[in-house]
Scaffold this motif. Sequence first.
Motif, mmCIF file in Angstrom:
data_model
loop_
_atom_site.group_PDB
_atom_site.id
_atom_site.type_symbol
_atom_site.label_atom_id
_atom_site.label_comp_id
_atom_site.label_asym_id
_atom_site.label_seq_id
_atom_site.Cartn_x
_atom_site.Cartn_y
_atom_site.Cartn_z
ATOM 1 N N VAL A 8 0.846 -1.075 -0.145
ATOM 2 C CA VAL A 8 -0.038 0.080 0.102
ATOM 3 C C VAL A 8 1.058 1.179 -0.108
ATOM 4 O O VAL A 8 1.609 1.335 1.043
ATOM 5 N N GLY A 9 0.986 1.912 -1.112
ATOM 6 C CA GLY A 9 1.799 3.095 -1.225
ATOM 7 C C GLY A 9 3.256 2.677 -1.387
ATOM 8 O O GLY A 9 3.352 1.910 -2.193
ATOM 9 N N GLU A 10 4.090 3.389 -0.517
ATOM 10 C CA GLU A 10 5.485 2.738 -0.765
ATOM 11 C C GLU A 10 6.024 1.699 0.061
ATOM 12 O O GLU A 10 7.019 1.375 0.000
ATOM 13 N N ALA A 30 -0.693 -5.698 13.116
ATOM 14 C CA ALA A 30 -0.737 -4.867 11.822
ATOM 15 C C ALA A 30 0.947 -4.060 11.881
ATOM 16 O O ALA A 30 1.207 -3.498 12.861
ATOM 17 N N GLN A 31 1.596 -4.130 11.049
ATOM 18 C CA GLN A 31 2.807 -3.555 10.847
ATOM 19 C C GLN A 31 2.843 -2.898 9.431
ATOM 20 O O GLN A 31 2.608 -3.594 8.347
ATOM 21 N N TYR A 32 3.271 -1.525 9.438
ATOM 22 C CA TYR A 32 3.521 -0.683 8.177
ATOM 23 C C TYR A 32 4.851 -0.064 8.326
ATOM 24 O O TYR A 32 4.856 0.915 9.211
ATOM 25 N N ALA A 33 5.623 -0.457 7.492
ATOM 26 C CA ALA A 33 7.148 0.264 7.795
ATOM 27 C C ALA A 33 7.250 0.025 9.231
ATOM 28 O O ALA A 33 7.469 -1.051 9.749
ATOM 29 N N GLY A 34 7.920 1.109 10.147
ATOM 30 C CA GLY A 34 8.101 0.967 11.353
ATOM 31 C C GLY A 34 7.216 1.149 12.386
ATOM 32 O O GLY A 34 7.205 1.354 13.482
ATOM 33 N N ASN A 120 5.781 7.183 9.493
ATOM 34 C CA ASN A 120 4.589 6.796 9.308
ATOM 35 C C ASN A 120 3.501 6.734 10.237
ATOM 36 O O ASN A 120 3.698 6.038 11.197
ATOM 37 N N PRO A 121 2.209 7.549 9.946
ATOM 38 C CA PRO A 121 1.364 7.752 10.779
ATOM 39 C C PRO A 121 0.437 6.302 11.287
ATOM 40 O O PRO A 121 0.215 5.489 10.462
ATOM 41 N N PRO A 122 0.307 5.807 12.562
ATOM 42 C CA PRO A 122 -0.200 4.655 12.803
ATOM 43 C C PRO A 122 -1.623 4.445 12.887
ATOM 44 O O PRO A 122 -2.388 3.555 12.891
ATOM 45 N N ASP A 123 -2.511 5.612 12.584
ATOM 46 C CA ASP A 123 -3.825 5.598 12.756
ATOM 47 C C ASP A 123 -4.469 4.738 11.649
ATOM 48 O O ASP A 123 -5.386 4.201 11.913
ATOM 49 N N VAL A 124 -4.104 4.994 10.415
ATOM 50 C CA VAL A 124 -4.642 4.227 9.179
ATOM 51 C C VAL A 124 -4.270 2.539 9.392
ATOM 52 O O VAL A 124 -5.052 1.734 9.164
ATOM 53 N N VAL A 125 -3.063 2.467 9.972
ATOM 54 C CA VAL A 125 -2.694 0.890 10.308
ATOM 55 C C VAL A 125 -3.765 0.484 11.274
ATOM 56 O O VAL A 125 -4.311 -0.572 11.179
ATOM 57 N N ASN A 155 0.273 18.814 -6.939
ATOM 58 C CA ASN A 155 -0.560 18.297 -7.552
ATOM 59 C C ASN A 155 -0.345 16.745 -7.743
ATOM 60 O O ASN A 155 -0.812 15.985 -8.988
ATOM 61 N N GLN A 156 0.287 16.102 -7.112
ATOM 62 C CA GLN A 156 0.551 14.553 -7.177
ATOM 63 C C GLN A 156 -0.052 13.854 -5.966
ATOM 64 O O GLN A 156 0.425 14.132 -4.814
ATOM 65 N N LEU A 157 -0.840 12.916 -6.293
ATOM 66 C CA LEU A 157 -1.347 12.082 -5.032
ATOM 67 C C LEU A 157 -0.513 11.123 -4.460
ATOM 68 O O LEU A 157 0.361 10.216 -5.288
ATOM 69 N N VAL A 158 -0.422 11.084 -3.261
ATOM 70 C CA VAL A 158 0.352 10.037 -2.328
ATOM 71 C C VAL A 158 -0.235 9.341 -1.486
ATOM 72 O O VAL A 158 -1.173 10.167 -0.518
ATOM 73 N N VAL A 159 -0.164 7.986 -1.631
ATOM 74 C CA VAL A 159 -0.986 7.321 -0.853
ATOM 75 C C VAL A 159 -0.229 6.875 0.838
ATOM 76 O O VAL A 159 0.772 6.314 0.380
ATOM 77 N N ASN A 160 -0.952 6.919 1.746
ATOM 78 C CA ASN A 160 -0.160 6.718 3.041
ATOM 79 C C ASN A 160 1.031 7.647 3.255
ATOM 80 O O ASN A 160 2.134 7.197 3.382
ATOM 81 N N PRO A 161 0.885 9.017 2.740
ATOM 82 C CA PRO A 161 1.993 9.761 3.165
ATOM 83 C C PRO A 161 2.741 9.738 4.750
ATOM 84 O O PRO A 161 1.815 9.189 5.592
ATOM 85 N N THR A 162 3.856 10.052 4.793
ATOM 86 C CA THR A 162 4.787 10.229 6.088
ATOM 87 C C THR A 162 3.913 11.552 6.750
ATOM 88 O O THR A 162 3.368 12.346 6.165
ATOM 89 N N PHE A 163 4.374 11.696 7.933
ATOM 90 C CA PHE A 163 4.034 12.876 8.810
ATOM 91 C C PHE A 163 4.743 14.245 8.058
ATOM 92 O O PHE A 163 3.947 15.174 7.936
ATOM 93 N N GLN A 164 5.889 14.021 7.513
ATOM 94 C CA GLN A 164 6.159 15.573 6.794
ATOM 95 C C GLN A 164 5.489 15.721 5.847
ATOM 96 O O GLN A 164 5.333 16.670 5.408
ATOM 97 N N GLN A 165 5.266 14.361 4.922
ATOM 98 C CA GLN A 165 4.464 14.726 3.612
ATOM 99 C C GLN A 165 3.059 15.445 3.991
ATOM 100 O O GLN A 165 2.520 16.040 3.209
ATOM 101 N N ILE A 166 2.695 14.905 5.118
ATOM 102 C CA ILE A 166 1.165 15.429 5.435
ATOM 103 C C ILE A 166 1.295 17.036 5.694
ATOM 104 O O ILE A 166 0.437 17.681 5.259
#
Length: 220
Positions: A8-10, A30-34, A120-125, A155-166
């Motif tokens: 999902v995403g990156e 569940a684990q997504y990256a770290g 990586n935000p854990p809320d969606v995880v 103008n580019q969509l990013v799926v499950n962005p990092t805190f910095q990207q948000i």
Amino acid sequence: MHQLSLKVGENELYLETGRMAKQANGAVFAQYAGSAVLATVCCSSKPVEGDFVPLQVEYNEKYYAAGKIPGGFIKREGRPKEKEILVSRLIDRPMRPLFSKQFKRDIQVVPTTISTDQINPPDVVAMNAASAAVTISDIPFEGPIGAVRVASIDNQLVVNPTFQQIEEAELDIVVAGTEEGITMVEGGADQVSRLISPTRSHIPHPGDRHPCSESGIQRR
């Protein structure tokens, strides 16, 4: 023990069950990256009165997940933080309509963040873990649901962005839904073009590729 994964995403989203919290009606790690979340679901043995779904979601973010210990005289964590309350509501809203009102038993869903890389935000995880935990339980549930965060950066969509990207994004939304349709859209934005509005069809449908759906996992 059962394990499965889906990109999902990156990063890969890993789901695991059968190793922890075996006495719960359903439990998924569940684990997504770290970032890692353990979601458990339990229900009471006796029905309760009332024409509503007696669902309670208690999302927890412990300091130890980031390797920290509360400072000061009191070392024990207190009442839920504002972020925990908001994420609990984020999990509750897309799932509540999928429970049967005829199942009049107290249901408690407890997603706990046990590790975070603070990237990586854990809320969606937690949303995906909670849905998977209820799906594999013996509680009637018309799920699973899948959830993703979508941000627009330059103008580019990013799926499950990092805190910095948000922080850099002009559009930040969370989309949740089943294979049949979307059950929740929540977010905020600056002034953005209609070409990247949340109603555009090129935003991924979260229920189309939920790990539980693709693996054929059913309730036990």
